[in-house]
Design a protein around this motif. Structure first.
Motif, PDB file in Angstrom:
ATOM      1  N   VAL A 126       0.874  -1.181   0.000  1.00  0.00           N
ATOM      2  CA  VAL A 126       0.000   0.000   0.000  1.00  0.00           C
ATOM      3  C   VAL A 126       0.908   1.226   0.000  1.00  0.00           C
ATOM      4  N   LEU A 127       0.519   2.241  -0.756  1.00  0.00           N
ATOM      5  CA  LEU A 127       1.306   3.471  -0.834  1.00  0.00           C
ATOM      6  C   LEU A 127       0.462   4.645  -0.360  1.00  0.00           C
ATOM      7  N   VAL A 128       1.015   5.391   0.596  1.00  0.00           N
ATOM      8  CA  VAL A 128       0.388   6.623   1.062  1.00  0.00           C
ATOM      9  C   VAL A 128       1.223   7.788   0.541  1.00  0.00           C
ATOM     10  N   VAL A 129       0.626   8.597  -0.328  1.00  0.00           N
ATOM     11  CA  VAL A 129       1.246   9.831  -0.807  1.00  0.00           C
ATOM     12  C   VAL A 129       0.501  10.969  -0.131  1.00  0.00           C
ATOM     13  N   PHE A 130       1.245  11.871   0.502  1.00  0.00           N
ATOM     14  CA  PHE A 130       0.554  12.996   1.118  1.00  0.00           C
ATOM     15  C   PHE A 130       1.292  14.295   0.854  1.00  0.00           C
ATOM     16  N   PHE A 131       0.499  15.322   0.621  1.00  0.00           N
ATOM     17  CA  PHE A 131       1.031  16.652   0.352  1.00  0.00           C
ATOM     18  C   PHE A 131       1.126  17.386   1.676  1.00  0.00           C
ATOM     19  N   THR A 132       2.327  17.892   1.935  1.00  0.00           N
ATOM     20  CA  THR A 132       2.654  18.439   3.232  1.00  0.00           C
ATOM     21  C   THR A 132       3.583  19.636   3.022  1.00  0.00           C
ATOM     22  N   CYS A 133       4.103  20.186   4.089  1.00  0.00           N
ATOM     23  CA  CYS A 133       5.030  21.319   3.964  1.00  0.00           C
ATOM     24  C   CYS A 133       5.780  21.476   5.280  1.00  0.00           C
ATOM     25  N   ASN A 134       6.484  22.577   5.423  1.00  0.00           N
ATOM     26  CA  ASN A 134       7.294  22.784   6.622  1.00  0.00           C
ATOM     27  C   ASN A 134       6.624  23.629   7.690  1.00  0.00           C
ATOM     28  N   HIS A 135       5.703  24.507   7.294  1.00  0.00           N
ATOM     29  CA  HIS A 135       5.246  25.536   8.239  1.00  0.00           C
ATOM     30  C   HIS A 135       3.787  25.440   8.677  1.00  0.00           C
ATOM     31  N   CYS A 136       2.943  24.808   7.892  1.00  0.00           N
ATOM     32  CA  CYS A 136       1.490  24.836   8.139  1.00  0.00           C
ATOM     33  C   CYS A 136       1.159  24.285   9.535  1.00  0.00           C
ATOM     34  N   ALA A 152       8.752  31.371   2.582  1.00  0.00           N
ATOM     35  CA  ALA A 152      10.182  31.058   2.422  1.00  0.00           C
ATOM     36  C   ALA A 152      10.603  29.814   3.191  1.00  0.00           C
ATOM     37  N   THR A 153       9.935  29.509   4.292  1.00  0.00           N
ATOM     38  CA  THR A 153      10.330  28.340   5.082  1.00  0.00           C
ATOM     39  C   THR A 153       9.963  27.025   4.411  1.00  0.00           C
ATOM     40  N   ASP A 154       9.283  27.080   3.277  1.00  0.00           N
ATOM     41  CA  ASP A 154       8.983  25.854   2.540  1.00  0.00           C
ATOM     42  C   ASP A 154      10.073  25.494   1.532  1.00  0.00           C
ATOM     43  N   SER A 155      11.239  26.112   1.667  1.00  0.00           N
ATOM     44  CA  SER A 155      12.348  25.830   0.763  1.00  0.00           C
ATOM     45  C   SER A 155      12.888  24.411   0.987  1.00  0.00           C
ATOM     46  N   PHE A 156      13.619  23.932  -0.016  1.00  0.00           N
ATOM     47  CA  PHE A 156      14.217  22.605   0.077  1.00  0.00           C
ATOM     48  C   PHE A 156      15.200  22.524   1.245  1.00  0.00           C
ATOM     49  N   ASP A 157      15.989  23.576   1.453  1.00  0.00           N
ATOM     50  CA  ASP A 157      16.939  23.575   2.582  1.00  0.00           C
ATOM     51  C   ASP A 157      16.215  23.399   3.912  1.00  0.00           C
ATOM     52  N   HIS A 158      15.078  24.057   4.046  1.00  0.00           N
ATOM     53  CA  HIS A 158      14.287  23.915   5.272  1.00  0.00           C
ATOM     54  C   HIS A 158      13.675  22.514   5.379  1.00  0.00           C
ATOM     55  N   MET A 159      13.362  21.912   4.239  1.00  0.00           N
ATOM     56  CA  MET A 159      12.866  20.531   4.246  1.00  0.00           C
ATOM     57  C   MET A 159      13.938  19.587   4.806  1.00  0.00           C
ATOM     58  N   VAL A 160      15.161  19.766   4.331  1.00  0.00           N
ATOM     59  CA  VAL A 160      16.283  18.930   4.789  1.00  0.00           C
ATOM     60  C   VAL A 160      16.475  19.119   6.290  1.00  0.00           C
ATOM     61  N   GLU A 161      16.467  20.369   6.718  1.00  0.00           N
ATOM     62  CA  GLU A 161      16.647  20.692   8.143  1.00  0.00           C
ATOM     63  C   GLU A 161      15.538  20.045   8.988  1.00  0.00           C
ATOM     64  N   ARG A 162      14.331  20.113   8.480  1.00  0.00           N
ATOM     65  CA  ARG A 162      13.183  19.551   9.211  1.00  0.00           C
ATOM     66  C   ARG A 162      13.309  18.041   9.357  1.00  0.00           C
ATOM     67  N   MET A 163      13.700  17.370   8.277  1.00  0.00           N
ATOM     68  CA  MET A 163      13.862  15.914   8.356  1.00  0.00           C
ATOM     69  C   MET A 163      15.033  15.532   9.269  1.00  0.00           C
ATOM     70  N   ASN A 164      16.102  16.313   9.238  1.00  0.00           N
ATOM     71  CA  ASN A 164      17.232  16.039  10.120  1.00  0.00           C
ATOM     72  C   ASN A 164      16.834  16.181  11.586  1.00  0.00           C
ATOM     73  N   THR A 165      15.944  17.135  11.856  1.00  0.00           N
ATOM     74  CA  THR A 165      15.485  17.368  13.231  1.00  0.00           C
ATOM     75  C   THR A 165      14.496  16.303  13.679  1.00  0.00           C
ATOM     76  N   HIS A 166      13.507  15.998  12.834  1.00  0.00           N
ATOM     77  CA  HIS A 166      12.388  15.155  13.262  1.00  0.00           C
ATOM     78  C   HIS A 166      12.505  13.680  12.877  1.00  0.00           C
ATOM     79  N   ARG A 167      13.340  13.363  11.891  1.00  0.00           N
ATOM     80  CA  ARG A 167      13.542  11.968  11.487  1.00  0.00           C
ATOM     81  C   ARG A 167      12.219  11.243  11.225  1.00  0.00           C
TER      82      ARG A 167
END
Length: 193
Positions: A34-44, A80-95
């Motif tokens: 099963v595949l779950v695709v979800f649209f998300t972001c960094n700030h919402c 601006a916080t939805d940038s790719f750099d912020h995405m990387v930072e968010r994943m590094n923080t939250h895993r």
């Protein structure tokens, strides 16, 4: 024609960069039952308010062959916080236990008909849509939620049952479309139910 994918529709393909440094296609998750695709972001606040419930749902179902793919399609011109750099930072923080892909062109969001963040799509093994809509009924404050629609859909589908509520309205901030007002939605986009 509906803006958003309808139940039974096939998952549109994609080829997008991820925060782990790789580029992923739909075929790269072809082994998932099963595949779950979800649209998300960094700030919402609806995303950040429900991320931990989404994490628990993912952790519950990943051992049963479910894969989760988060996609950020928001324009950085709007937030601006939805940038790719912020995405990387968010994943590094939250895993988080999902792939986090960047849809800078917004073509994937258009192909799926993403309305809000978060907006979930559950596909079966043949990549046909069996559920779309919200994750939970109160994503901004999950202490007040009464139903986890995503969990229920996954549980029913994996048990071989039809999803009893296959379509709900996603609850969240609208996708931030390029060169549009922050609250703009495509005119053909409307409530799912």
């Amino acid at each position: 024609m509906a803006f958003t994918l309808q139940i039974g529709d096939k998952a549109p393909g994609f080829e997008l960069p991820a925060t782990d440094g790789n580029t992923y296609r739909l075929s790269d998750v072809g082994d998932a039952k099963v595949l779950v695709v979800f649209f998300t972001c960094n700030h919402c606040p609806y995303v950040t308010g429900s991320d931990e419930v989404t994490r628990k749902t993912a952790e519950k179902f990943i051992p049963h062959g479910v894969r989760f793919v988060g996609i950020n399609s928001n324009s950085v011109k709007t937030h601006a916080t939805d940038s790719f750099d912020h995405m990387v930072e968010r994943m590094n923080t939250h895993r988080f236990p999902w792939l986090y892909l960047h849809d800078e062109s917004q073509q994937v969001a258009l192909a799926y008909g993403a309305l809000r963040t978060p907006h979930f799509y559950v596909f079966d093994q043949d990549r046909k849509l069996v559920y779309t809509g919200r994750g939970v009924d109160n994503p901004r404050d999950t202490s007040k939620m009464t139903v986890n629609d995503l969990k229920n859909a996954l549980k029913e589908h994996l048990a071989g049952k039809s999803v009893s509520t296959p379509m709900t309205n996603p609850i969240g901030c609208n996708v931030k479309w390029e060169d549009q007002d922050a609250h703009w939605m495509p005119p053909e986009a409307c409530d799912l139910v």
